[in-house]
Scaffold this active site. Structure first.
Site, mmCIF file in Angstrom:
data_model
loop_
_atom_site.group_PDB
_atom_site.id
_atom_site.type_symbol
_atom_site.label_atom_id
_atom_site.label_comp_id
_atom_site.label_asym_id
_atom_site.label_seq_id
_atom_site.Cartn_x
_atom_site.Cartn_y
_atom_site.Cartn_z
ATOM 1 N N GLY A 58 8.393 -3.346 11.698
ATOM 2 C CA GLY A 58 9.102 -2.360 12.492
ATOM 3 C C GLY A 58 10.600 -2.431 12.303
ATOM 4 O O GLY A 58 11.339 -1.645 12.906
ATOM 5 N N PHE A 59 11.054 -3.395 11.479
ATOM 6 C CA PHE A 59 12.473 -3.554 11.167
ATOM 7 C C PHE A 59 12.630 -3.529 9.647
ATOM 8 O O PHE A 59 11.668 -3.770 8.910
ATOM 9 C CB PHE A 59 13.016 -4.871 11.722
ATOM 10 C CG PHE A 59 13.031 -4.945 13.224
ATOM 11 C CD1 PHE A 59 14.183 -4.630 13.937
ATOM 12 C CD2 PHE A 59 11.893 -5.324 13.931
ATOM 13 C CE1 PHE A 59 14.203 -4.695 15.321
ATOM 14 C CE2 PHE A 59 11.897 -5.387 15.313
ATOM 15 C CZ PHE A 59 13.056 -5.073 16.014
ATOM 16 N N GLU B 197 -0.578 -10.989 -0.241
ATOM 17 C CA GLU B 197 -1.876 -11.685 -0.130
ATOM 18 C C GLU B 197 -2.988 -10.717 0.254
ATOM 19 O O GLU B 197 -4.128 -10.878 -0.165
ATOM 20 C CB GLU B 197 -1.784 -12.825 0.890
ATOM 21 C CG GLU B 197 -1.963 -12.449 2.338
ATOM 22 C CD GLU B 197 -0.827 -11.654 2.928
ATOM 23 O OE1 GLU B 197 -1.022 -11.001 3.968
ATOM 24 O OE2 GLU B 197 0.279 -11.679 2.338
ATOM 25 N N GLY C 14 8.833 -9.965 15.673
ATOM 26 C CA GLY C 14 10.116 -10.006 16.355
ATOM 27 C C GLY C 14 11.243 -9.341 15.588
ATOM 28 O O GLY C 14 11.083 -8.779 14.502
ATOM 29 N N CYS D 19 7.831 -9.979 4.021
ATOM 30 C CA CYS D 19 7.894 -9.348 5.345
ATOM 31 C C CYS D 19 9.097 -9.842 6.148
ATOM 32 O O CYS D 19 10.225 -9.533 5.816
ATOM 33 C CB CYS D 19 6.573 -9.561 6.080
ATOM 34 S SG CYS D 19 5.196 -8.896 5.151
ATOM 35 N N HIS E 219 2.801 -7.399 2.282
ATOM 36 C CA HIS E 219 1.872 -8.529 2.218
ATOM 37 C C HIS E 219 1.171 -8.600 0.869
ATOM 38 O O HIS E 219 0.138 -7.950 0.672
ATOM 39 C CB HIS E 219 0.809 -8.406 3.317
ATOM 40 C CG HIS E 219 1.320 -8.638 4.693
ATOM 41 N ND1 HIS E 219 1.223 -9.862 5.336
ATOM 42 C CD2 HIS E 219 1.934 -7.815 5.572
ATOM 43 C CE1 HIS E 219 1.752 -9.773 6.545
ATOM 44 N NE2 HIS E 219 2.190 -8.538 6.715
#
Length: 380
Positions: free
Chosen positions: A308-309, A356, A238, A264, A354
């Protein structure tokens, strides 16, 4: 979304982008129709982790690797309890999976979970189009969902956009759960689930951390009810500009000066909490081969991304915020996008990728150790 799981291998299919370009191929997975934001992932491996990453909610993922599905699907690698992608696009699907851990084919898994996909299209041409025009809305149609392309294009243009979408609560846990520490317990961490992947609390548990995973709607009182030594904000889907509650929650944590780590979506939340803006990237970063530099050490890491942001923070100076001085700690070497933030006067930092990285690479695993060091310092 209209879905059937029968006859996918023989059904014709078409992918329609909101700018009118279309690609014809064959159905892959479920037959029917689906809508989302068309994005491409540059990873050559790890498709099962990608599919089950909640950050991909409402996105139609285009795989740039031409041959997908050769290792099938197993029951050990999913990052959540279901596939989250809205649709899946591949060029050459494997006819027969070949791996000792495989339990079923990728095609079968997509069909069983109702994920509409398409195969046999020129994914290189599609990827180049998305790089030039930007990520956009898309629809995949097969079987009885096929109609005149003008009708299908109208449907695509009626679908919701990713900009302005508030999605984290849709993918987060509804109830708190605990991932116990492996071996001797050293710390307790409250992890805010904005779309967390299963490997993330596991990486912390490996370091002696008992992880309490809380819903995205958790209050500050609920966070501190677990008596945390540190607070973690996860990845998620989102538009971060809609995430007012997580931002307010993080500001409460910063005020208490509890060690804080975000990844993220959590990086974008920290950016907003510090007063920086966020913006939508043209086509984003997705895949497991993105080069990032840790500016504190100069080391270049190959990292796993899905965003995407991005955060709009100055790269060339230390910024004054309501919580002390802040600086950009990591930067993407492809396009100079902000990939990390850190506070200089409080124990808080974040990265836009990420660490992980269940499917690899593992260059950024040290960031969990950095979080442990913050908690050790606070305890001392």
């Amino acid at each position: 979304m209209t879905i059937s799981t029968r006859g996918a291998a023989k059904a014709p299919a078409v992918l329609v982008l909101e700018d009118g370009r279309s690609f014809r191929g064959r159905a892959y997975g479920a037959v029917g129709e689906t809508f989302g934001e068309a994005v491409f992932s540059t990873g050559m491996t790890g498709y099962q982790e990608t599919l089950t990453d909640p950050s991909y909610h409402r996105q139609v993922v285009v795989m740039t690797a031409p041959h997908v599905g050769n290792t099938g699907v197993n029951d050990e690698d999913p990052e959540s309890k279901r596939i989250w992608v809205a649709g899946y696009v591949v060029r050459d699907p494997a006819r027969v999976p070949s791996n000792w851990r495989s339990r079923r084919s990728l095609d079968e898994e997509l069909a069983s979970q109702g994920v509409v996909g398409i195969s046999g299209i020129d994914t290189r041409a599609l990827t180049r189009h998305l790089r030039e025009r930007g990520a956009m809305r898309v629809g995949i149609f097969s079987g009885n969902a096929l109609e005149d392309e003008g009708v299908l294009l109208a449907k695509v243009r009626q679908a919701p956009e990713m900009k302005g979408a508030d999605l984290s609560a849709e993918v987060a846990t509804k109830e708190t759960y605990v991932v116990p520490a492996v071996g001797t317990k050293r710390f307790t961490v409250a992890a805010i689930d904005l779309g967390i992947k299963g490997m993330t609390p596991h990486r912390m548990a490996e370091r002696g951390i008992e992880v309490h995973v809380l819903p995205a709607t958790a209050t500050l009182e609920e966070v501190y009810a677990v008596r945390p030594d540190g607070v973690f904000f996860s990845n998620g889907p989102g538009d971060p500009s809609t995430a007012d509650h997580p931002v307010s929650l993080m500001q409460g944590v910063l005020e208490r000066q509890t060690p804080l780590f975000g990844i993220c979506f959590g990086n974008q939340i920290l950016g907003r909490a510090l007063g920086f803006g966020t913006y939508k990237l043209k086509y984003g970063h997705r895949g497991i081969n993105q080069p990032v530099q840790d500016r504190s050490t100069g080391k270049v890491e190959v990292t796993a991304h899905n965003h995407g942001f991005a955060v709009d923070a100055p790269l060339d100076k230390v910024s004054d915020t309501a919580y002390g001085r802040a600086e950009v700690s990591h930067v993407c070497l492809n396009d100079q996008v902000v990939e990390g933030l850190q506070l200089l006067d409080r124990p808080a930092f974040s990265v836009q990728y990420h660490p992980e990285a269940a499917a690899g690479p593992h260059d950024a695993a040290y960031l969990f150790d950095r979080f442990v060091s913050l908690m050790e310092g606070q305890r001392a």
